[in-house]
Design a protein around this motif. Structure first.
Motif, short mmCIF file in Angstrom:
data_model
loop_
_atom_site.label_atom_id
_atom_site.label_comp_id
_atom_site.label_asym_id
_atom_site.label_seq_id
_atom_site.Cartn_x
_atom_site.Cartn_y
_atom_site.Cartn_z
N ALA A 1 3.74 6.96 13.43
CA ALA A 1 3.97 8.30 12.82
C ALA A 1 5.06 7.93 11.64
O ALA A 1 4.78 8.77 10.55
N ARG A 2 6.25 7.30 12.10
CA ARG A 2 6.98 6.94 11.02
C ARG A 2 6.53 6.47 9.92
O ARG A 2 6.85 6.61 8.84
N ALA A 3 5.77 5.46 10.14
CA ALA A 3 5.22 4.64 9.06
C ALA A 3 4.22 5.40 8.08
O ALA A 3 4.16 5.43 6.86
N ILE A 4 3.27 6.26 8.64
CA ILE A 4 2.77 7.27 7.84
C ILE A 4 3.43 8.28 7.16
O ILE A 4 3.13 8.62 5.94
N GLN A 5 4.45 8.84 7.90
CA GLN A 5 5.44 9.79 7.11
C GLN A 5 5.96 9.02 5.92
O GLN A 5 6.22 9.38 4.73
N ALA A 6 6.55 7.89 5.91
CA ALA A 6 7.16 6.99 4.95
C ALA A 6 6.18 6.70 3.89
O ALA A 6 6.57 6.95 2.70
N ALA A 7 4.93 6.30 4.15
CA ALA A 7 4.06 6.19 3.05
C ALA A 7 3.62 7.51 2.42
O ALA A 7 3.50 7.39 1.02
N ARG A 8 3.65 8.48 3.01
CA ARG A 8 3.22 9.70 2.47
C ARG A 8 4.42 10.26 1.41
O ARG A 8 4.26 10.77 0.33
N SER A 9 5.62 10.00 1.97
CA SER A 9 6.90 10.28 1.06
C SER A 9 7.02 9.46 -0.14
O SER A 9 7.42 9.94 -1.20
N ARG A 10 6.60 8.25 0.07
CA ARG A 10 6.45 7.17 -1.09
C ARG A 10 5.48 7.91 -2.21
O ARG A 10 5.54 7.54 -3.36
N ALA A 11 4.22 8.10 -1.66
CA ALA A 11 2.86 8.55 -2.55
C ALA A 11 3.34 9.80 -3.13
O ALA A 11 2.67 10.14 -4.19
#
Length: 81
Positions: free
Chosen positions: A37-47
């Motif tokens: 869940a944290r990896a998905i959240q980090a990827a969304r914030s980068r995108a």
């Protein structure tokens, strides 16, 4: 004044439907789900446009170079140029 309002019990985050996992297995599953869940959240914030800042946009460069030690450094520390 007291209130007798009771909060409804929230639904469980994780429910075992078959088998009986050990506490270690349950903890490992929770750790994996949390990391995902944290990896998905980090990827969304980068995108979302969190592009790296350019050095040209850094306003700290407008402050100039700090004065170097010398007999008249106190003058340069106040007045740029």
């Amino acid at each position: 004044m007291t209130s007798d309002h009771t909060q409804p019990t929230p639904a469980p985050f994780l429910r075992v439907v078959r088998g009986s996992p050990t506490p270690e297995e349950t903890a490992a599953l929770v750790a994996v789900l949390t990391a995902r869940a944290r990896a998905i959240q980090a990827a969304r914030s980068r995108a979302a446009g969190a592009a790296p800042r350019s050095g040209w946009r850094d306003r700290a460069r407008l402050l100039g170079v700090p004065p170097r030690p010398s007999p008249d450094a106190w003058r340069r520390s106040f007045h740029p140029g």
